[in-house]
Design an enzyme around this catalytic site. Structure first.
Site, PDB file in Angstrom:
ATOM      1  CB  THR A   4     -27.542  -2.961  15.560  1.00  0.00           C
ATOM      2  OG1 THR A   4     -27.598  -1.985  14.535  1.00  0.00           O
ATOM      3  CG2 THR A   4     -28.756  -2.843  16.439  1.00  0.00           C
TER       4      THR A   4
ATOM      5  CB  THR B 241     -28.194  -6.932  14.216  1.00  0.00           C
ATOM      6  OG1 THR B 241     -26.902  -6.471  13.815  1.00  0.00           O
ATOM      7  CG2 THR B 241     -28.177  -8.459  14.187  1.00  0.00           C
TER       8      THR B 241
ATOM      9  NE  ARG C 107     -29.105   4.408   7.874  1.00  0.00           N
ATOM     10  CZ  ARG C 107     -28.868   3.325   8.613  1.00  0.00           C
ATOM     11  NH1 ARG C 107     -28.440   3.458   9.856  1.00  0.00           N
ATOM     12  NH2 ARG C 107     -29.050   2.115   8.111  1.00  0.00           N
TER      13      ARG C 107
ATOM     14  CG  HIS D  61     -28.301  -2.820   4.505  1.00  0.00           C
ATOM     15  ND1 HIS D  61     -28.769  -2.996   3.217  1.00  0.00           N
ATOM     16  CD2 HIS D  61     -28.056  -1.477   4.635  1.00  0.00           C
ATOM     17  CE1 HIS D  61     -28.799  -1.827   2.600  1.00  0.00           C
ATOM     18  NE2 HIS D  61     -28.368  -0.900   3.433  1.00  0.00           N
TER      19      HIS D  61
END
Length: 335
Positions: free
Chosen positions: A188, A239, A216, A241
Site C-alpha cells: 500500500t 500500511t 477481498r 496486513h
C-alpha cells in the site's frame, strides 16, 4: 474550517509512504526515489497555495504511476490473476471521505475516490458499481495488462500455488523475525498533509495482497482503518496486513491517542505495537498532527517513507535510516 480560530497561517507539511513490508535490498533505491518524487509532487502543490487534499492526491497519483509500488500501475494480482484495487481519501476540515474497492481498468484509483467524495452522497463504492461510476465520470479506461508490473507477475507466480497466508507471512513478517528476504512483494501507498490554512487530509491506495481471494477488500478503503483525517487532531495513513489493521481500526486508534494527549510519534508507536500484541499483525503508519508534527513507525522489516518539513526533505526505508537534504528547485512562496 482551519484548525486555528485565528486562521493563522502555518508552514505546510506533507509525508508519504510506499508500504511497510520486507523490501529486498535490490529494491531499496527504487523505493527511496519513488517516495522522494511523490512527496515533492505533493509539496509543490502546497507551495503553490494548494490544499492538503490536493497535495495528498498529487502525491498518491505519483505513487500509483510508479510500478515500484502496489497501487495503480504496479498493483499485485488476485488468486485468479486479476487486478482489484482499493483507495480512500479524507478531508479533515469537514470529515468528508470517499473510497472505492475492487476497481480495475483505471490508472489512478485515488482520483476516483475523490470523485466519490465530491460527486456522490456516498463514502464507499465497490466492484461493478464503482467501475460503472468511473465510466459515468469519464475516467479513462486502461487495459488491465498495463497495470501489471513484472514484479507483480513474478510475485503471483511465486504465491499463486501456495496459500494467501504464505504471502502475508513473507511480506509482513515482524522486523525481529530473522528470515531471508525474497525478491517479491510490495504494499500500500499513502500520504498525509497539513496546508497553510491548517487543514488536514489523508489518502491511501493499494492493489492489495498477492493471491488474495477475488472480492477481498482490505483496510485501505475503510475510514478509520486505512486512513483518517480530522482538523482537530491530524491525519493518518496506514500500511501492512489489512485484516489486522481492520480489527484494531488502526488509523482512528492513533487519532484517539492523540486526542488523549500523546504526540504523533508516541501514538504511532503505541498503536502499531498494540496491533501486533492484540492480533499478531505487522504494519506501519505515517502521521501528521494539526500543528505539523510528524509521526512514523512500523513493525515490518522496512517501510519506504519521505516527508517535507521546514524546507527539508527526509526519506528512508529502514527503521533508523533517515537521510535529509534541502528542498531545491521549487517556488517556496506560500500563497
Amino acid at each position: 474550517m482551519a484548525n486555528s480560530e485565528s486562521n493563522t497561517m502555518i508552514k505546510p507539511v506533507i509525508m508519504v509512504h510506499g508500504g511497510a513490508w520486507s523490501i529486498p535490498d535490490n529494491m531499496v533505491d527504487a523505493n527511496k526515489e519513488g517516495v522522494k518524487a511523490a512527496v515533492m509532487a505533493g509539496y509543490k502543490v502546497l507551495c503553490m497555495g494548494g490544499s492538503a487534499i490536493d497535495a495528498v492526491e498529487a502525491a498518491i497519483v505519483a505513487l500509483e504511476n510508479d510500478p515500484c509500488f502496489d497501487a495503480g500501475n504496479g498493483s499485485v494480482l488476485t488468486a485468479d490473476g486479476k487486478v482489484e484495487m482499493d483507495s480512500m481519501i479524507m478531508d479533515g476540515s469537514n470529515l468528508r471521505a470517499g473510497s472505492v474497492g475492487c476497481v480495475n481498468s483505471i490508472a489512478n484509483p485515488i482520483k476516483l475516490s475523490r470523485m466519490v467524495m465530491e460527486k456522490t452522497d456516498h463514502v464507499l463504492l465497490v466492484g461493478e458499481g464503482a467501475n460503472k461510476f468511473a465510466g459515468e465520470m469519464g475516467v479513462p479506461h486502461v487495459s488491465i495488462d498495463s497495470l501489471i508490473s513484472d514484479y507483480a507477475r513474478e510475485e503471483w507466480e511465486r504465491f499463486s500455488k501456495s496459500e494467501y497466508k504464505s504471502a502475508v507471512n513473507t511480506m509482513f513478517k515482524k522486523r525481529d523475525v530473522k528470515e531471508e528476504l525474497v525478491n517479491s512483494g510490495h504494499d500500500t501507498v499513502g500520504a498525509v498533509a497539513v496546508d497553510a490554512q491548517g487543514n488536514v487530509a489523508c489518502g491511501t491506495s493499494t492493489g492489495g495482497i498477492t493471491a488474495k481471494r477475488p472480492g477481498r477488500v482490505g483496510d485501505t478503503p475503510l475510514v478509520g482503518c486505512g486512513g483518517y483525517a480530522d482538523n482537530e487532531t491530524g491525519g493518518v495513513s496506514t500500511t501492512g496486513h489489512g485484516e489486522g489493521i481492520i480489527k484494531v481500526c488502526l488509523a482512528k486508534h492513533i487519532t484517539f491517542l492523540m486526542d488523549q494527549g500523546l504526540t504523533a510519534q508516541e501514538a504511532s508507536v503505541k498503536a502499531v505495537e498494540n496491533m501486533y500484541k492484540r492480533v499478531q499483525s505487522s504494519g506501519g503508519v505515517i502521521v501528521v498532527s494539526k500543528d505539523g508534527d510528524i509521526g512514523q513507525y512500523f513493525t515490518t522489516d522496512r517501510m519506504a517513507r519521505a516527508w517535507v518539513k521546514d524546507d527539508q526533505v527526509y526519506y528512508g526505508v529502514d527503521i533508523h535510516d533517515i537521510t535529509s537534504c534541502p528542498v531545491d528547485g521549487l517556488n517556496h512562496k506560500i500563497v
